[in-house]
Motif scaffolding. Structure first.
Motif, PDB file in Angstrom:
ATOM      1  N   HIS A 103     -11.850  -5.677   4.670  1.00 49.76           N
ATOM      2  CA  HIS A 103     -11.111  -6.733   5.074  1.00 49.76           C
ATOM      3  C   HIS A 103     -10.519  -7.635   4.026  1.00 49.76           C
ATOM      4  O   HIS A 103     -10.718  -7.466   2.781  1.00 49.76           O
ATOM      5  N   CYS A 104      -9.707  -8.378   4.494  1.00 50.27           N
ATOM      6  CA  CYS A 104      -8.976  -9.266   3.413  1.00 50.27           C
ATOM      7  C   CYS A 104      -8.531 -10.788   4.485  1.00 50.27           C
ATOM      8  O   CYS A 104      -8.383 -10.768   5.620  1.00 50.27           O
ATOM      9  N   LEU A 105      -8.233 -11.780   3.528  1.00 52.47           N
ATOM     10  CA  LEU A 105      -7.780 -12.817   4.295  1.00 52.47           C
ATOM     11  C   LEU A 105      -6.451 -13.266   3.583  1.00 52.47           C
ATOM     12  O   LEU A 105      -6.114 -13.159   2.527  1.00 52.47           O
ATOM     13  N   ALA A 111       0.803  -1.242   0.016  1.00 52.99           N
ATOM     14  CA  ALA A 111      -0.204   0.114  -0.046  1.00 52.99           C
ATOM     15  C   ALA A 111       0.955   1.235  -0.039  1.00 52.99           C
ATOM     16  O   ALA A 111       0.462   2.469  -0.371  1.00 52.99           O
ATOM     17  N   GLY A 112       2.175   1.431   0.524  1.00 49.31           N
ATOM     18  CA  GLY A 112       2.901   2.220   0.547  1.00 49.31           C
ATOM     19  C   GLY A 112       2.646   3.238   1.644  1.00 49.31           C
ATOM     20  O   GLY A 112       2.880   4.410   1.476  1.00 49.31           O
ATOM     21  N   GLN A 113       1.903   2.944   2.843  1.00 49.51           N
ATOM     22  CA  GLN A 113       1.451   3.652   3.851  1.00 49.51           C
ATOM     23  C   GLN A 113       1.201   2.726   4.893  1.00 49.51           C
ATOM     24  O   GLN A 113       1.064   1.391   4.989  1.00 49.51           O
ATOM     25  N   PRO A 114       1.210   3.275   6.066  1.00 46.96           N
ATOM     26  CA  PRO A 114       1.142   2.743   7.464  1.00 46.96           C
ATOM     27  C   PRO A 114      -0.351   1.980   7.459  1.00 46.96           C
ATOM     28  O   PRO A 114      -1.143   2.441   6.708  1.00 46.96           O
ATOM     29  N   LEU A 115      -0.583   0.828   8.020  1.00 50.62           N
ATOM     30  CA  LEU A 115      -1.706   0.053   7.925  1.00 50.62           C
ATOM     31  C   LEU A 115      -2.413   0.325   9.388  1.00 50.62           C
ATOM     32  O   LEU A 115      -1.800  -0.130  10.548  1.00 50.62           O
ATOM     33  N   THR A 116      -3.785   0.636   9.550  1.00 52.24           N
ATOM     34  CA  THR A 116      -4.460   0.633  10.539  1.00 52.24           C
ATOM     35  C   THR A 116      -5.525  -0.706  10.636  1.00 52.24           C
ATOM     36  O   THR A 116      -6.428  -0.610   9.735  1.00 52.24           O
ATOM     37  N   ALA A 117      -5.225  -1.740  11.596  1.00 51.24           N
ATOM     38  CA  ALA A 117      -6.056  -3.064  11.491  1.00 51.24           C
ATOM     39  C   ALA A 117      -6.061  -3.661  12.595  1.00 51.24           C
ATOM     40  O   ALA A 117      -5.219  -3.538  13.183  1.00 51.24           O
ATOM     41  N   GLY A 118      -7.131  -4.563  12.565  1.00 53.65           N
ATOM     42  CA  GLY A 118      -7.010  -5.792  13.500  1.00 53.65           C
ATOM     43  C   GLY A 118      -6.709  -6.990  13.027  1.00 53.65           C
ATOM     44  O   GLY A 118      -6.887  -7.251  11.638  1.00 53.65           O
ATOM     45  N   PHE A 119      -6.151  -7.911  13.567  1.00 58.56           N
ATOM     46  CA  PHE A 119      -5.630  -9.288  12.953  1.00 58.56           C
ATOM     47  C   PHE A 119      -6.235 -10.223  13.683  1.00 58.56           C
ATOM     48  O   PHE A 119      -6.183 -10.360  15.016  1.00 58.56           O
ATOM     49  N   LYS A 120      -6.645 -11.387  13.141  1.00 58.87           N
ATOM     50  CA  LYS A 120      -7.052 -12.670  13.849  1.00 58.87           C
ATOM     51  C   LYS A 120      -6.056 -13.752  13.109  1.00 58.87           C
ATOM     52  O   LYS A 120      -6.446 -14.078  11.835  1.00 58.87           O
ATOM     53  N   TYR A 125      -9.615  -3.840   8.338  1.00 62.54           N
ATOM     54  CA  TYR A 125      -9.111  -2.598   8.288  1.00 62.54           C
ATOM     55  C   TYR A 125      -9.914  -1.615   9.375  1.00 62.54           C
ATOM     56  O   TYR A 125     -11.258  -1.962   9.418  1.00 62.54           O
ATOM     57  N   LEU A 126      -9.349  -0.789  10.248  1.00 66.42           N
ATOM     58  CA  LEU A 126      -9.910  -0.072  10.852  1.00 66.42           C
ATOM     59  C   LEU A 126      -9.989   1.767  10.770  1.00 66.42           C
ATOM     60  O   LEU A 126      -9.065   1.875  10.075  1.00 66.42           O
ATOM     61  N   GLN A 127     -11.068   2.306  11.391  1.00 69.33           N
ATOM     62  CA  GLN A 127     -10.686   3.968  11.200  1.00 69.33           C
ATOM     63  C   GLN A 127     -11.210   4.269  12.691  1.00 69.33           C
ATOM     64  O   GLN A 127     -11.747   3.734  13.396  1.00 69.33           O
TER      65      GLN A 127
END
Length: 80
Positions: free
Chosen positions: A67-69, A28-37, A51-53
């Motif tokens: 979201h993605c897997l 993405a070329g940028q920081p990621l704000t997300a939760g992971f399971k 992905y979070l906001q």
């Protein structure tokens, strides 16, 4: 399967999350704000990324539909 555990250790979860985060941030070329399971699979790990906001009060909430897997091999290769 007898003798096989599907639990993920804290160390595995941390390593897997860091590996997937680095891959996604590089793409993405940028920081990621997300939760992971993280879940174990036959060939490594499956990582659900939500992905979070953040709102004005600093509370994180999921971005609807964002979201993605990611499948990660046991040696750190992104499989999908």
């Amino acid at each position: 399967m007898e003798g096989v555990t599907w639990d993920v250790t804290p160390e595995e979860e941390q390593w897997t999350t860091q590996t997937v985060r680095q891959h996604l941030e590089q793409a993405a070329g940028q920081p990621l704000t997300a939760g992971f399971k993280v879940r174990r699979s036959r060939d490594g790990f499956r990582v659900f990324v939500q992905y979070l906001q953040y709102d004005d009060q600093g509370q994180a909430s999921p971005v609807p539909g964002a979201h993605c897997l990611v499948r990660l091999s046991g040696d750190g290769q992104i499989l999908e």
